[in-house]
Write a protein that holds these residues in place. Structure first.
Motif, PDB file in Angstrom:
ATOM      1  N   TRP A  17      16.438 -49.008 -23.206  1.00  0.00           N
ATOM      2  CA  TRP A  17      15.334 -48.375 -24.222  1.00  0.00           C
ATOM      3  C   TRP A  17      15.739 -46.941 -24.006  1.00  0.00           C
ATOM      4  O   TRP A  17      16.463 -46.231 -23.008  1.00  0.00           O
ATOM      5  CB  TRP A  17      13.945 -48.215 -23.308  1.00  0.00           C
ATOM      6  CG  TRP A  17      12.930 -47.276 -23.772  1.00  0.00           C
ATOM      7  CD1 TRP A  17      12.659 -45.953 -23.435  1.00  0.00           C
ATOM      8  CD2 TRP A  17      12.304 -47.664 -24.920  1.00  0.00           C
ATOM      9  NE1 TRP A  17      11.789 -45.553 -24.122  1.00  0.00           N
ATOM     10  CE2 TRP A  17      11.346 -46.156 -25.090  1.00  0.00           C
ATOM     11  CE3 TRP A  17      12.174 -48.368 -25.877  1.00  0.00           C
ATOM     12  CZ2 TRP A  17      10.549 -46.108 -26.146  1.00  0.00           C
ATOM     13  CZ3 TRP A  17      11.232 -48.108 -26.982  1.00  0.00           C
ATOM     14  CH2 TRP A  17      10.538 -47.288 -27.248  1.00  0.00           C
ATOM     15  N   ARG A  18      15.979 -46.324 -25.354  1.00  0.00           N
ATOM     16  CA  ARG A  18      16.425 -44.952 -25.636  1.00  0.00           C
ATOM     17  C   ARG A  18      18.003 -44.764 -25.081  1.00  0.00           C
ATOM     18  O   ARG A  18      18.371 -43.518 -24.788  1.00  0.00           O
ATOM     19  CB  ARG A  18      15.360 -44.130 -24.918  1.00  0.00           C
ATOM     20  CG  ARG A  18      14.228 -44.120 -25.468  1.00  0.00           C
ATOM     21  CD  ARG A  18      13.789 -43.315 -26.899  1.00  0.00           C
ATOM     22  NE  ARG A  18      12.436 -42.888 -26.791  1.00  0.00           N
ATOM     23  CZ  ARG A  18      11.766 -43.358 -28.040  1.00  0.00           C
ATOM     24  NH1 ARG A  18      12.558 -43.926 -29.048  1.00  0.00           N
ATOM     25  NH2 ARG A  18      10.580 -42.991 -28.203  1.00  0.00           N
ATOM     26  N   ILE A  19      18.828 -45.819 -25.302  1.00  0.00           N
ATOM     27  CA  ILE A  19      20.034 -45.729 -25.058  1.00  0.00           C
ATOM     28  C   ILE A  19      20.588 -46.587 -25.830  1.00  0.00           C
ATOM     29  O   ILE A  19      20.813 -47.855 -25.896  1.00  0.00           O
ATOM     30  CB  ILE A  19      20.398 -46.217 -23.530  1.00  0.00           C
ATOM     31  CG1 ILE A  19      19.757 -45.742 -22.339  1.00  0.00           C
ATOM     32  CG2 ILE A  19      21.974 -46.088 -23.370  1.00  0.00           C
ATOM     33  CD1 ILE A  19      20.002 -46.343 -21.103  1.00  0.00           C
ATOM     34  N   ALA A  20      21.381 -45.829 -27.039  1.00  0.00           N
ATOM     35  CA  ALA A  20      21.956 -46.488 -28.145  1.00  0.00           C
ATOM     36  C   ALA A  20      23.144 -46.945 -28.047  1.00  0.00           C
ATOM     37  O   ALA A  20      24.184 -46.399 -27.363  1.00  0.00           O
ATOM     38  CB  ALA A  20      21.848 -45.350 -29.380  1.00  0.00           C
TER      39      ALA A  20
ATOM     40  N   GLY B 121       9.920 -41.049 -23.721  1.00  0.00           N
ATOM     41  CA  GLY B 121      11.316 -40.885 -24.524  1.00  0.00           C
ATOM     42  C   GLY B 121      12.110 -40.968 -23.307  1.00  0.00           C
ATOM     43  O   GLY B 121      13.409 -40.833 -23.856  1.00  0.00           O
ATOM     44  N   LEU B 122      11.977 -41.128 -22.131  1.00  0.00           N
ATOM     45  CA  LEU B 122      12.773 -41.072 -21.328  1.00  0.00           C
ATOM     46  C   LEU B 122      13.728 -42.681 -21.287  1.00  0.00           C
ATOM     47  O   LEU B 122      13.188 -43.653 -21.597  1.00  0.00           O
ATOM     48  CB  LEU B 122      12.486 -40.820 -19.794  1.00  0.00           C
ATOM     49  CG  LEU B 122      11.720 -39.703 -19.420  1.00  0.00           C
ATOM     50  CD1 LEU B 122      10.920 -39.940 -18.036  1.00  0.00           C
ATOM     51  CD2 LEU B 122      12.678 -38.718 -19.252  1.00  0.00           C
ATOM     52  N   PRO B 123      14.901 -42.630 -21.052  1.00  0.00           N
ATOM     53  CA  PRO B 123      15.830 -43.768 -21.112  1.00  0.00           C
ATOM     54  C   PRO B 123      15.347 -44.654 -19.996  1.00  0.00           C
ATOM     55  O   PRO B 123      14.914 -44.160 -19.028  1.00  0.00           O
ATOM     56  CB  PRO B 123      17.307 -43.344 -20.765  1.00  0.00           C
ATOM     57  CG  PRO B 123      17.260 -41.825 -21.165  1.00  0.00           C
ATOM     58  CD  PRO B 123      15.858 -41.279 -20.891  1.00  0.00           C
ATOM     59  N   ALA B 124      15.399 -45.947 -20.344  1.00  0.00           N
ATOM     60  CA  ALA B 124      15.146 -47.108 -19.297  1.00  0.00           C
ATOM     61  C   ALA B 124      15.943 -48.183 -19.306  1.00  0.00           C
ATOM     62  O   ALA B 124      16.603 -48.455 -20.168  1.00  0.00           O
ATOM     63  CB  ALA B 124      13.749 -47.412 -19.555  1.00  0.00           C
ATOM     64  N   MET B 125      16.274 -48.774 -18.077  1.00  0.00           N
ATOM     65  CA  MET B 125      16.980 -49.984 -18.023  1.00  0.00           C
ATOM     66  C   MET B 125      16.134 -50.999 -17.110  1.00  0.00           C
ATOM     67  O   MET B 125      15.604 -50.790 -16.006  1.00  0.00           O
ATOM     68  CB  MET B 125      18.379 -49.570 -17.016  1.00  0.00           C
ATOM     69  CG  MET B 125      18.962 -50.730 -16.836  1.00  0.00           C
ATOM     70  SD  MET B 125      20.789 -50.378 -15.928  1.00  0.00           S
ATOM     71  CE  MET B 125      20.010 -49.532 -14.570  1.00  0.00           C
TER      72      MET B 125
ATOM     73  N   LEU C  17      14.625 -44.258 -15.720  1.00  0.00           N
ATOM     74  CA  LEU C  17      13.476 -45.286 -15.510  1.00  0.00           C
ATOM     75  C   LEU C  17      13.953 -46.742 -15.194  1.00  0.00           C
ATOM     76  O   LEU C  17      15.218 -46.973 -15.982  1.00  0.00           O
ATOM     77  CB  LEU C  17      12.678 -45.406 -16.517  1.00  0.00           C
ATOM     78  CG  LEU C  17      11.663 -44.097 -16.919  1.00  0.00           C
ATOM     79  CD1 LEU C  17      10.711 -44.461 -18.132  1.00  0.00           C
ATOM     80  CD2 LEU C  17      11.059 -43.334 -15.783  1.00  0.00           C
ATOM     81  N   ARG C  18      14.068 -47.240 -14.342  1.00  0.00           N
ATOM     82  CA  ARG C  18      14.691 -48.498 -13.852  1.00  0.00           C
ATOM     83  C   ARG C  18      13.653 -49.727 -13.220  1.00  0.00           C
ATOM     84  O   ARG C  18      12.828 -49.192 -12.557  1.00  0.00           O
ATOM     85  CB  ARG C  18      15.947 -48.425 -12.724  1.00  0.00           C
ATOM     86  CG  ARG C  18      17.069 -47.385 -13.425  1.00  0.00           C
ATOM     87  CD  ARG C  18      18.117 -47.187 -12.304  1.00  0.00           C
ATOM     88  NE  ARG C  18      17.495 -46.546 -11.065  1.00  0.00           N
ATOM     89  CZ  ARG C  18      17.227 -45.310 -11.215  1.00  0.00           C
ATOM     90  NH1 ARG C  18      17.432 -44.459 -11.893  1.00  0.00           N
ATOM     91  NH2 ARG C  18      16.909 -44.710  -9.925  1.00  0.00           N
ATOM     92  N   ALA C  19      13.818 -50.720 -13.658  1.00  0.00           N
ATOM     93  CA  ALA C  19      12.962 -51.829 -13.120  1.00  0.00           C
ATOM     94  C   ALA C  19      13.634 -53.117 -13.111  1.00  0.00           C
ATOM     95  O   ALA C  19      14.755 -53.482 -14.046  1.00  0.00           O
ATOM     96  CB  ALA C  19      11.627 -52.044 -14.070  1.00  0.00           C
ATOM     97  N   MET C  20      13.061 -54.222 -12.551  1.00  0.00           N
ATOM     98  CA  MET C  20      13.732 -55.266 -12.403  1.00  0.00           C
ATOM     99  C   MET C  20      12.650 -56.315 -12.932  1.00  0.00           C
ATOM    100  O   MET C  20      11.441 -56.020 -12.494  1.00  0.00           O
ATOM    101  CB  MET C  20      13.957 -55.679 -10.701  1.00  0.00           C
ATOM    102  CG  MET C  20      14.418 -57.145 -10.727  1.00  0.00           C
ATOM    103  SD  MET C  20      16.032 -57.339 -10.951  1.00  0.00           S
ATOM    104  CE  MET C  20      16.622 -58.969 -10.696  1.00  0.00           C
ATOM    105  N   VAL C  21      12.925 -57.402 -13.431  1.00  0.00           N
ATOM    106  CA  VAL C  21      12.050 -58.170 -14.174  1.00  0.00           C
ATOM    107  C   VAL C  21      11.405 -58.983 -13.057  1.00  0.00           C
ATOM    108  O   VAL C  21      12.185 -59.710 -12.381  1.00  0.00           O
ATOM    109  CB  VAL C  21      12.441 -59.033 -15.314  1.00  0.00           C
ATOM    110  CG1 VAL C  21      11.405 -59.955 -15.816  1.00  0.00           C
ATOM    111  CG2 VAL C  21      12.900 -58.171 -16.475  1.00  0.00           C
TER     112      VAL C  21
END
Length: 131
Positions: free
Chosen positions: A15-18, A68-72, A100-104
């Motif tokens: 997210w927000r990393i093009a 607007g923060l990038p997320a993975m 921002l980082r998360a595991m599904v």
């Protein structure tokens, strides 16, 4: 009767990393040895479930961006064998700044992308406030 274990797709939602940016390239490079597909997501994906996005399914229905923060968001890596930590360490060493980082999880895969990003943003804000 055999138990059916559902494997989560091996992917990383960004997210927000093009595509074309140094951060995207760094995640792609780090993801390759783990067999993770890197998929950019956008406002068009906010009302699609995380599980569907990880499977490459999109239900275009734009929503309002919670951050607007990038997320993975990572799917399919295990923490008990060290793969998740090794992947995260590789991304960190690459210099990619992804706050921002998360595991599904079994719970979060049924959430919409927008709901998960909102939760991540609230957690990030709470942790920043404790500094």
């Amino acid at each position: 009767m055999k138990a059916r274990i559902e494997q989560q797709p091996r992917c990383v939602l960004l997210w927000r990393i093009a595509p074309g940016t140094a951060a995207f390239a760094a995640v792609e490079h780090t993801a390759r040895p783990y067999g993770l597909r890197v998929r950019p997501v956008s406002e068009q994906d906010l009302n699609t479930t995380v599980g569907d996005l990880c499977r490459g399914r999109h239900a275009p229905a734009p929503g309002t961006a919670p951050t607007g923060l990038p997320a993975m968001i990572i799917s399919g890596l295990r923490h008990d064998n060290g793969d998740l930590n090794a992947f995260l360490e590789g991304v960190r060493r690459s210099g990619a700044q992804i706050p921002l980082r998360a595991m599904v999880t079994p719970t979060s895969r049924s959430w919409t992308l927008g709901a998960l990003l909102e939760e991540l943003c609230q957690e990030h804000t709470a942790l920043e406030g404790k500094s």
